[in-house]
Motif scaffolding. Structure first.
Motif: not given
Length: 469
Positions: A59, A83, A86-87, A89-92, A95, A98, A114
């Motif tokens: 990541q 995109d 996604p894992d 991108a979803r981490s703190s 975000q 992004l 976001v």
């Protein structure tokens, strides 16, 4: 701004001690970070791409790749990386990355949404405040970015990245005075000289006072059908407008101005403008402008005292970071009982996004028609059409200077032509002092589609000196 983004990214991403190593001693991801730190952004991005392809679960590397692409101006590429992973991108941390991609790309609403959670979790954090400042500086109320700039400065006291961010925001928030001179000529032997003094004074977060004053000169040969009816070779217009621009929200701007134009022998007339600009979403915005002014196509149209009232609508669609579509519709009513409709459409795609270089390619179309041609010194075709391929190039010469070039390769025709004719054009603008209190801009252009009088060849040049405060 690309050079600023790269500098900040290098400062924030380079791990401690990385500059003490050689690429041969490091894995691909470490090599990429060293290359980025030493200014080899293209090589760094290629190397990190290769590493991420081999290690998609890393990541930290995925987020670094997204950062590198963002710093290079490739927002579409950065968004695609996030995109696809996604894992990450979803981490703190993801975000915040992004949010930065969206902010740099001008998606103000989505970037704030976001960034809301990372900013709430770390209100003094460097990166969430940086992303918030970049987003807000592009809104209708850019002064709302200043508290976040202050937070970045507190997080990195005396850091060059913080100072550069402050300068980048201030070009949107400062008041300014500008002395502008524009000169044009065409194949009908018409010339115009337009010295103008402009000023904007910021008051609070939402209001700016505006003013412009000019003494413009128009010339034509005495034997020309576009010469003044007074028999003089030149005609001088004194004009001035004062107004305001008010932003009731981050996404709405209202503007108004009123003034006066005076010409010896042609009397005076009142000038006015009214406008509204609304950003409905990150992908769609529209503006509407109504104004009243003289018909300044030639000394003849001016000496006849002609004026016009215009309403212009513009819509812009940006479905992603690659495509931009524009549509303009303008209606003019002239004081000689003439009316016109002008329709323009353009579509362009970002094809190159690299450090210091941006290139967009696209196409445009225009249709222009008048009710009739009264022969009053302005071009009034019944059915003018122009279609063109377009190119827009920006070259960053340094972090404080840049060159932009626009070109069109087109064909044109109206009801008097027996065949389609060339309608090519090119213009360039050099800006020095992009982030400085003093800014100098020099521009020049050549066109084969001058529409003021029907002349299909024209040249222009100009220079602007701006002082921000």
């Amino acid at each position: 701004m690309k050079s600023l983004a790269w500098l900040v990214g290098a400062l924030l991403a380079a791990p401690a001690g990385v500059w003490a190593q050689t690429p041969a001693m490091q894995a691909l991801d470490a090599q990429a970070r060293t290359l980025m730190w030493t200014g080899h952004a293209d090589a760094a991005t290629r190397t990190m791409r290769e590493y991420v392809a081999q290690h998609p679960a890393d990541q930290a590397a995925v987020l670094d790749l997204a950062r590198y692409l963002t710093w290079s101006g490739d927002y579409a590429g950065a968004k695609s990386v996030l995109d696809t992973h996604p894992d990450a991108a979803r981490s703190s941390e993801g975000q915040v990355v992004l949010a930065s991609v969206l902010a740099w790309g001008g998606w103000v609403r989505t970037a704030q949404q976001v960034n809301a959670a990372p900013l709430a979790a770390n209100p003094n954090g460097l990166l969430p405040n940086y992303a918030q400042a970049i987003a807000l500086r592009q809104s209708a109320r850019p002064r709302e970015a200043l508290p976040y700039v202050a937070a970045v400065k507190r997080a990195r006291p005396d850091g060059k990245d913080a100072r550069d961010l402050e300068r980048a925001v201030r070009i949107h928030t400062d008041s300014f005075v500008a002395l502008d001179y524009q000169h044009g000529s065409d194949s009908d032997d018409l010339e115009r000289s337009q010295p103008t003094l402009r000023a904007e004074l910021a008051q609070g977060e939402a209001l700016r006072w505006t003013a412009e004053f000019g003494r413009w000169d128009y010339r034509a040969p005495l034997s020309s059908p576009f010469a003044s009816i007074t028999g003089a070779r030149s005609l001088t217009e004194d004009r001035g407008l004062v107004g305001l621009r008010y932003a009731p929200s981050l996404y709405t701007t209202l503007s108004a101005a009123v003034g006066r134009s005076s010409i010896d022998g042609a009397g005076g007339t009142t000038l006015w403008r009214l406008g509204v600009d609304q950003r409905f979403s990150d992908t769609f915005r529209a503006d509407l402008m109504a104004d009243h002014d003289r018909v300044a196509a030639s000394p003849r149209s001016l000496s006849l005292g002609l004026d016009r009232t215009s309403v212009t609508g513009h819509a812009q669609w940006t479905p992603d970071f690659n495509w931009t579509g524009d549509l303009w519709l303008r209606r003019d009513h002239f004081s000689d009982s003439n009316d016109s409709t002008d329709l323009n459409a353009a579509l362009r795609r970002a094809v190159v996004r690299q450090p210091g270089i941006m290139l967009d390619l696209g196409a445009s179309a225009e249709h222009l028609s008048f009710d009739h041609n009264p022969g009053h010194g302005y071009y009034a075709p019944d059915n003018y059409r122009r279609y063109a391929l377009t190119a827009n190039l920006y070259v960053g010469l340094s972090e404080n200077a840049g060159l932009s070039v626009q070109a069109g390769l087109g064909r044109q025709r109206d009801e008097t032509f027996t065949a389609w004719r060339r309608a090519n054009d090119i213009s360039a603008s050099l800006v020095v002092g992009i982030f400085s209190p003093w800014q100098l801009s020099v521009n020049a252009g050549y066109s084969e589609r001058v529409l003021n009088t029907g002349a299909y060849e024209g040249r222009s040049w100009g220079i602007t000196l701006t002082r921000r405060f």
